[in-house]
Design a protein around this motif. Sequence first.
Motif, PDB file in Angstrom:
ATOM      1  N   ALA A   1       5.199   9.515  -7.500  1.00 51.50           N
ATOM      2  CA  ALA A   1       6.337   9.446  -8.421  1.00 51.50           C
ATOM      3  C   ALA A   1       5.872   9.499  -9.872  1.00 51.50           C
ATOM      4  CB  ALA A   1       7.144   8.182  -8.159  1.00 51.50           C
ATOM      5  N   ALA A   2       4.725   8.893 -10.173  1.00 48.70           N
ATOM      6  CA  ALA A   2       4.204   8.890 -11.544  1.00 48.70           C
ATOM      7  C   ALA A   2       3.888  10.304 -12.025  1.00 48.70           C
ATOM      8  CB  ALA A   2       2.957   8.013 -11.626  1.00 48.70           C
ATOM      9  N   GLN A   3       3.670  11.219 -11.084  1.00 44.18           N
ATOM     10  CA  GLN A   3       3.418  12.616 -11.427  1.00 44.18           C
ATOM     11  C   GLN A   3       4.702  13.452 -11.386  1.00 44.18           C
ATOM     12  OE1 GLN A   3      -0.133  14.217  -9.393  1.00 44.18           O
ATOM     13  NE2 GLN A   3      -0.432  12.117  -8.672  1.00 44.18           N
TER      14      GLN A   3
ATOM     15  N   MET B   1       9.851  13.414   0.809  1.00 45.63           N
ATOM     16  CA  MET B   1       9.853  14.780   0.286  1.00 45.63           C
ATOM     17  C   MET B   1       9.174  14.757  -1.062  1.00 45.63           C
ATOM     18  SD  MET B   1      13.461  16.536   1.332  1.00 45.63           S
ATOM     19  CE  MET B   1      12.943  18.074   0.572  1.00 45.63           C
ATOM     20  N   ILE B   2       8.321  15.741  -1.276  1.00 40.15           N
ATOM     21  CA  ILE B   2       7.586  15.838  -2.533  1.00 40.15           C
ATOM     22  C   ILE B   2       7.677  17.251  -3.082  1.00 40.15           C
ATOM     23  CG2 ILE B   2       5.959  14.012  -1.865  1.00 40.15           C
ATOM     24  CD1 ILE B   2       3.884  16.307  -1.357  1.00 40.15           C
ATOM     25  N   LYS B   3       7.321  17.384  -4.346  1.00 35.66           N
ATOM     26  CA  LYS B   3       7.109  18.692  -4.963  1.00 35.66           C
ATOM     27  C   LYS B   3       5.606  18.868  -5.094  1.00 35.66           C
ATOM     28  CE  LYS B   3       9.399  17.755  -8.708  1.00 35.66           C
ATOM     29  NZ  LYS B   3      10.017  17.812 -10.038  1.00 35.66           N
TER      30      LYS B   3
ATOM     31  N   MET C   1       0.837  -1.203   0.000  1.00 38.63           N
ATOM     32  CA  MET C   1       0.000   0.000   0.000  1.00 38.63           C
ATOM     33  C   MET C   1       0.875   1.256   0.000  1.00 38.63           C
ATOM     34  SD  MET C   1      -2.847  -1.284   2.774  1.00 38.63           S
ATOM     35  CE  MET C   1      -3.646   0.308   2.943  1.00 38.63           C
ATOM     36  N   TYR C   2       1.915   1.251   0.823  1.00 41.59           N
ATOM     37  CA  TYR C   2       2.822   2.399   0.904  1.00 41.59           C
ATOM     38  C   TYR C   2       3.525   2.617  -0.441  1.00 41.59           C
ATOM     39  CZ  TYR C   2       6.821   5.248   2.179  1.00 41.59           C
ATOM     40  OH  TYR C   2       7.769   6.233   2.215  1.00 41.59           O
ATOM     41  N   ASN C   3       4.057   1.532  -1.007  1.00 43.50           N
ATOM     42  CA  ASN C   3       4.764   1.655  -2.289  1.00 43.50           C
ATOM     43  C   ASN C   3       3.831   2.103  -3.403  1.00 43.50           C
ATOM     44  OD1 ASN C   3       7.352   1.017  -1.328  1.00 43.50           O
ATOM     45  ND2 ASN C   3       6.933  -1.170  -1.454  1.00 43.50           N
TER      46      ASN C   3
END
Length: 118
Positions: free
Chosen positions: A39-41, A80-82, A30-32
């Motif tokens: 990540a796909a975005q 960390m994300i954008k 679920m986490y992955n």
Amino acid sequence: MEEYLILMRLDLLTKEAQPSPEQMQVYMKMYNDWVGTIAAQNKFLGGKGLSTEGKVIKSDKVITDGPYAEIKESLAGYIMIKAKDFDEAVAFAKECPILGGAGNSVEVRKVISVHNTQ
């Protein structure tokens, strides 16, 4: 785009709260999958899990075990994300599968620079 930190807190200490190996496999999938959607975005910047061991250094240079050895809500890890803004970062965080556990939480913080690199 701005950078955001998603901090994940859950009970890492109470033996009864720990998942079985089979449950852990389900939770990790679920986490992955969740991280994979970010990540796909092209908005995933990285992340790590944290051990339960730690030390706290206070302003008087006293070092103690910690940081959360006595409480059930431990900082387990972060990503960390954008994101274009806080609302988008919160929307990603709201989908974190860790929130499926009773008492678990995630925190969203905007990353700002306080260092002068010149």
